[in-house]
Design an enzyme around this catalytic site. Sequence first.
Site, mmCIF file in Angstrom:
data_model
loop_
_atom_site.group_PDB
_atom_site.id
_atom_site.type_symbol
_atom_site.label_atom_id
_atom_site.label_comp_id
_atom_site.label_asym_id
_atom_site.label_seq_id
_atom_site.Cartn_x
_atom_site.Cartn_y
_atom_site.Cartn_z
ATOM 1 N N ARG A 125 20.593 4.210 -8.708
ATOM 2 C CA ARG A 125 19.411 5.065 -8.905
ATOM 3 C C ARG A 125 19.759 6.507 -8.594
ATOM 4 N NH1 ARG A 125 15.805 7.529 -5.406
ATOM 5 N NH2 ARG A 125 16.203 6.342 -3.511
ATOM 6 N N HIS A 153 23.366 5.481 0.593
ATOM 7 C CA HIS A 153 23.142 6.930 0.515
ATOM 8 C C HIS A 153 24.248 7.632 1.293
ATOM 9 C CE1 HIS A 153 21.269 10.844 0.849
ATOM 10 N NE2 HIS A 153 20.275 10.454 0.068
ATOM 11 N N PHE A 180 19.643 18.034 -7.607
ATOM 12 C CA PHE A 180 19.892 16.730 -6.989
ATOM 13 C C PHE A 180 21.126 16.124 -7.654
ATOM 14 C CE2 PHE A 180 16.736 13.927 -4.510
ATOM 15 C CZ PHE A 180 16.430 14.927 -3.616
ATOM 16 N N GLU A 221 19.167 14.159 0.197
ATOM 17 C CA GLU A 221 20.113 14.689 -0.776
ATOM 18 C C GLU A 221 19.809 16.158 -1.086
ATOM 19 O OE1 GLU A 221 21.329 11.905 -3.686
ATOM 20 O OE2 GLU A 221 20.945 13.309 -5.313
ATOM 21 N N THR A 239 10.564 -8.941 2.334
ATOM 22 C CA THR A 239 10.013 -10.288 2.142
ATOM 23 C C THR A 239 9.173 -10.367 0.863
ATOM 24 O OG1 THR A 239 8.206 -9.702 3.619
ATOM 25 C CG2 THR A 239 10.043 -10.880 4.599
ATOM 26 N N HIS A 242 20.493 2.149 1.445
ATOM 27 C CA HIS A 242 19.337 3.027 1.202
ATOM 28 C C HIS A 242 18.298 2.459 0.242
ATOM 29 C CE1 HIS A 242 17.163 6.768 0.969
ATOM 30 N NE2 HIS A 242 17.342 6.854 -0.335
ATOM 31 N N SER A 270 13.056 7.673 -7.602
ATOM 32 C CA SER A 270 12.313 6.521 -7.086
ATOM 33 C C SER A 270 10.849 6.831 -6.849
ATOM 34 C CB SER A 270 12.928 6.005 -5.789
ATOM 35 O OG SER A 270 12.087 5.006 -5.274
ATOM 36 N N VAL A 271 10.563 7.922 -6.110
ATOM 37 C CA VAL A 271 9.138 8.215 -5.942
ATOM 38 C C VAL A 271 8.521 8.517 -7.310
ATOM 39 C CG1 VAL A 271 9.100 8.854 -3.511
ATOM 40 C CG2 VAL A 271 9.644 10.595 -5.206
ATOM 41 N N ARG A 312 25.080 9.121 -6.219
ATOM 42 C CA ARG A 312 25.237 8.637 -4.843
ATOM 43 C C ARG A 312 26.328 7.598 -4.684
ATOM 44 N NH1 ARG A 312 18.835 8.116 -3.366
ATOM 45 N NH2 ARG A 312 18.548 10.354 -3.101
ATOM 46 N N GLY A 356 13.299 14.325 -0.167
ATOM 47 C CA GLY A 356 13.833 15.328 -1.087
ATOM 48 C C GLY A 356 12.975 15.696 -2.258
ATOM 49 N N GLN A 401 21.993 0.309 -3.193
ATOM 50 C CA GLN A 401 22.496 1.686 -3.068
ATOM 51 C C GLN A 401 22.789 2.073 -1.619
ATOM 52 O OE1 GLN A 401 19.981 5.477 -3.911
ATOM 53 N NE2 GLN A 401 21.473 5.292 -5.558
ATOM 54 N N GLU A 450 9.794 -0.048 -5.800
ATOM 55 C CA GLU A 450 11.113 -0.517 -5.383
ATOM 56 C C GLU A 450 11.209 -2.039 -5.400
ATOM 57 O OE1 GLU A 450 12.622 1.522 -1.931
ATOM 58 O OE2 GLU A 450 14.383 0.209 -1.805
ATOM 59 N N LEU A 493 18.043 8.899 7.436
ATOM 60 C CA LEU A 493 18.440 9.726 6.298
ATOM 61 C C LEU A 493 18.249 11.215 6.537
ATOM 62 C CD1 LEU A 493 19.108 9.296 3.108
ATOM 63 C CD2 LEU A 493 16.828 10.230 2.873
ATOM 64 N N GLY A 553 0.805 -1.218 0.000
ATOM 65 C CA GLY A 553 0.000 0.000 0.000
ATOM 66 C C GLY A 553 0.837 1.266 0.000
ATOM 67 N N GLY A 554 2.043 1.194 -0.570
ATOM 68 C CA GLY A 554 2.858 2.400 -0.765
ATOM 69 C C GLY A 554 2.436 3.087 -2.055
ATOM 70 N N LEU A 555 3.263 4.030 -2.507
ATOM 71 C CA LEU A 555 2.894 4.809 -3.690
ATOM 72 C C LEU A 555 2.655 3.934 -4.920
ATOM 73 C CD1 LEU A 555 5.290 7.878 -3.351
ATOM 74 C CD2 LEU A 555 2.781 7.954 -3.459
HETATM 75 C C1 LIG Z 1 14.450 7.844 4.241
HETATM 76 C C2 LIG Z 1 14.167 7.730 2.785
HETATM 77 C C3 LIG Z 1 14.034 8.872 2.012
HETATM 78 C C4 LIG Z 1 13.772 8.772 0.654
HETATM 79 N N1 LIG Z 1 13.657 9.910 -0.097
HETATM 80 C C5 LIG Z 1 13.394 9.807 -1.418
HETATM 81 C C6 LIG Z 1 13.244 10.968 -2.221
HETATM 82 O O1 LIG Z 1 13.324 12.101 -1.755
HETATM 83 N N2 LIG Z 1 12.988 10.811 -3.536
HETATM 84 C C7 LIG Z 1 12.872 9.581 -4.112
HETATM 85 O O2 LIG Z 1 12.650 9.494 -5.309
HETATM 86 N N3 LIG Z 1 12.993 8.457 -3.359
HETATM 87 C C8 LIG Z 1 13.235 8.546 -2.038
HETATM 88 N N4 LIG Z 1 13.354 7.404 -1.285
HETATM 89 C C9 LIG Z 1 13.024 6.105 -1.892
HETATM 90 C C10 LIG Z 1 11.511 5.955 -2.011
HETATM 91 O O3 LIG Z 1 10.879 6.572 -0.914
HETATM 92 C C11 LIG Z 1 11.068 4.507 -2.051
HETATM 93 O O4 LIG Z 1 11.866 3.788 -2.923
HETATM 94 C C12 LIG Z 1 9.635 4.396 -2.531
HETATM 95 O O5 LIG Z 1 8.794 5.282 -1.833
HETATM 96 C C13 LIG Z 1 9.119 2.975 -2.401
HETATM 97 O O6 LIG Z 1 7.752 2.973 -2.677
HETATM 98 P P1 LIG Z 1 6.986 1.594 -2.907
HETATM 99 O O7 LIG Z 1 5.570 1.941 -3.183
HETATM 100 O O8 LIG Z 1 7.712 0.776 -3.895
HETATM 101 O O9 LIG Z 1 7.111 0.845 -1.498
HETATM 102 P P2 LIG Z 1 6.745 1.297 -0.011
HETATM 103 O O10 LIG Z 1 6.296 2.685 0.096
HETATM 104 O O11 LIG Z 1 7.891 0.857 0.831
HETATM 105 O O12 LIG Z 1 5.493 0.408 0.311
HETATM 106 C C14 LIG Z 1 5.582 -0.986 0.503
HETATM 107 C C15 LIG Z 1 4.229 -1.482 0.921
HETATM 108 O O13 LIG Z 1 4.229 -2.895 0.912
HETATM 109 C C16 LIG Z 1 3.609 -3.382 2.088
HETATM 110 N N5 LIG Z 1 4.140 -4.733 2.284
HETATM 111 C C17 LIG Z 1 5.429 -5.125 2.351
HETATM 112 N N6 LIG Z 1 5.501 -6.462 2.453
HETATM 113 C C18 LIG Z 1 4.229 -6.915 2.443
HETATM 114 C C19 LIG Z 1 3.654 -8.212 2.513
HETATM 115 N N7 LIG Z 1 4.410 -9.309 2.559
HETATM 116 N N8 LIG Z 1 2.299 -8.315 2.515
HETATM 117 C C20 LIG Z 1 1.516 -7.212 2.452
HETATM 118 N N9 LIG Z 1 2.024 -5.956 2.347
HETATM 119 C C21 LIG Z 1 3.357 -5.827 2.341
HETATM 120 C C22 LIG Z 1 3.918 -2.354 3.143
HETATM 121 O O14 LIG Z 1 2.981 -2.387 4.175
HETATM 122 C C23 LIG Z 1 3.797 -1.070 2.323
HETATM 123 O O15 LIG Z 1 2.437 -0.675 2.273
HETATM 124 C C24 LIG Z 1 13.635 7.495 0.073
HETATM 125 C C25 LIG Z 1 13.769 6.341 0.839
HETATM 126 C C26 LIG Z 1 14.065 6.456 2.180
HETATM 127 C C27 LIG Z 1 14.286 5.217 2.951
#
Ligand SMILES: Cc1cc2nc3c(=O)[nH]c(=O)nc-3n(C[C@H](O)[C@H](O)[C@H](O)COP(=O)(O)OP(=O)(O)OC[C@H]3O[C@@H](n4cnc5c(N)ncnc54)[C@H](O)[C@@H]3O)c2cc1C
Length: 661
Positions: A405, A257, A141, A270, A235, A369, A410-411, A301, A49, A255, A394, A267, A13-15
């Site tokens: 990267r 950072h 950046f 950047e 996982t 990172h 990434s976002v 990086r 960032g 990566q 990711e 963190l 449930g991430g982005l």
């Molecule tokens: C501190 C920090 C700062 C960052 N800043 C930046 C930035 O400024 N710009 C940029 O581009 N990137 C940045 N990044 C990287 C970026 O934030 C992430 O790579 C990106 O948001 C990942 O999004 P996602 O939707 O792939 O996963 P996530 O947002 O990590 O979501 C993963 C989801 O999966 C769920 N999940 C995991 N395993 C299971 C499972 N087995 N069963 C059910 N649900 C599960 C979790 O509950 C969660 O909802 C940063 C990363 C960090 C750590």
Amino acid sequence: MKIIYTDVLVIGGGLAGLRMAVAAKRRGHDSIVLSLVPPKRSHSKAAQGGMQASLGNVIKGVGDNEDVHFGDTVRGSDWGADQEVVRMFVNTSPKAVRELAAWGCPWSRITAGDRQVIINGEKVTITERKEAQGMMNQRDFGGTKKWRTCYVSDCTGHAMLNTVSDRIIAEKVPVIERVEALSLISDGKRCYGAIVRDLITGELMAYVAKATAIATGGAGRIYRVTTNAVICDGTGYDLALKTGVATLSNMEAIQFHPTGIFPAGILVTEGCRGDGGLLRDVDGYRFMPDVEPEKKELASRDVVSRRMEERIAMGKGVKTKYGEHLWLDITLLGEHHIKHKLREVYEICHYFLGVDPTKEWVPVRPAQHYTMGGVRTKPSGESETLKGLFAAGEAACWDMHGFNRLGGNSVAETVVAGMIVGEYIADFCDKAENGIDIPTSLIYDALAKEQAELNGYLKNTGNEDAVALRTRMQEIMTTKIGIFRKGKDMQEAVTELEELYKRSFNIAVKDVTGNNPELVYAYRTRSMLRVALTVALGAYSRQESRGAHYREDYSVRDDVKWLKRTIATWKEGDTLPTLSYKDLDISKMELPPGFRGYGVKNYIENPESAKRQAEVDAIRQKMEAEGKDRWAIQDAIMPYQHLLPKRLQGRNERIDEPLND
Ligand SMILES: Cc1cc2nc3c(=O)[nH]c(=O)nc-3n(C[C@H](O)[C@H](O)[C@H](O)COP(=O)(O)OP(=O)(O)OC[C@H]3O[C@@H](n4cnc5c(N)ncnc54)[C@H](O)[C@@H]3O)c2cc1C
């Protein structure tokens, strides 16, 4: 046991997960999102960032466009990226950032007129254009030629995730939180959903779906020192591995950072260096201009992290009882800037270090990172080997980042991939032949297999302790599969991790009731060990240095032998992954391998590169002479538009490039 049927099951449930679900639901397909935590607590929230999109709004971004963003991303990847995917990405990112604005994301905006910024340690006045007044602001950046990173102060991920979460509510997509997918339901050819554990009751359920998407984020917690939160166990990668069919790719590309606060590893963005922050050594000396004269603190990086570790190895680190660090100096940005544009950095330094970054330097050292590798997919986001399984964000490797990267990519990738892959999932579900047509015995067998695995922990009489195994794994990964890698260390790491993996079958869980966090810790540890082994064996086997994968014993990027993608599977009963390789095809590249423009110029050139470069140059020269525009030339060199869903194929508008031009 409950069996829930849906068209689209999104795990995460991430982005990335939320945006995919929005796309599928809007095309009329019932979608369900699963998450370990409430979606607004997903790790995307931590992004500080910003998001790269070549809008060319700010004066320092004039001239930016998809071509420049493409070049930066491919060079950043050290030519490990799939260039067609990079093209899809850079074309869609401006659309994604504008879509988020339309959905209410409060992007920081431009005020026309003079403003003071710090460039290369000096105060400089720049003048924003009148016609840019109120448009999205952009910051500098690492590894980019233009100021391209759109941001919301330094809580960009927070704002983006709230926006997309609100949209998922508006689209009425159910999000089931505090559940964990443990394995995928598959007959070896096709994926039909997942076996899921309720983290509150401990109950097992089956979610059966036409299309299943993994969007589970990164694997930072396989390392001891990481910027990733505690839910980033990785996982989700193991969901693919456990099928024995779906593949992971480039898992060795991890990566680090440059600016994790020391010693915690949390963190600071950047954006600190993008806005003008400097790196200093124990003597307060700014060392980056000496070693990276071109990009200084804003090289990519992988390069900056290595330069920092080299400085420490030269005896120029600040010694403390926790180890050594360097300094990040943002005092020169001034209190107003820090408290408005780097507000979260201010708070992190204040609460976690007791440091006031408006007056004091911040202790920093590189920390794990980001996971560039992931579930291997085609450009459509579908697994190359398991039909009906998709991945994005990711957790995925459609291969946009290669071996490094760029910050802000990434976002941007999460929402771009969410838009693109979501459309392809909808196309998949549109087809009558992709209905759910499976015997219920397949579902019950999958449930029984998972239950047996959990019972294995509960009934085990062994004496292994999951905490000890995980702690040792994290230590091995940090010390032996880190920024500087050596064959001998990595061989030892693989051997010891394999041993830990075998020992994980003797973990005894004493608690036998309800949600059972002890059991959760145990089964996640075994999954993490499989992921860690895939990273470690991939790193040991790749005998070159590329991007973030740097080997002291093979310090050169080798485009003759290693311009290839690592592919990993895990066969049931094995104690190591099986690796194979897939060549990248230079003859189809728009930007053949060469010098990145920063870092050490040290690579073994593939003769095909010069040949392809000559072809590209000839096409460009001829078409320019014919008066063709940049889109036509690009299309002739490396067509990619056919890979994008139709509705995302259009051009992007800029102040200097109106659509009616
Ligand atoms: C501190 C920090 C700062 C960052 N800043 C930046 C930035 O400024 N710009 C940029 O581009 N990137 C940045 N990044 C990287 C970026 O934030 C992430 O790579 C990106 O948001 C990942 O999004 P996602 O939707 O792939 O996963 P996530 O947002 O990590 O979501 C993963 C989801 O999966 C769920 N999940 C995991 N395993 C299971 C499972 N087995 N069963 C059910 N649900 C599960 C979790 O509950 C969660 O909802 C940063 C990363 C960090 C750590």
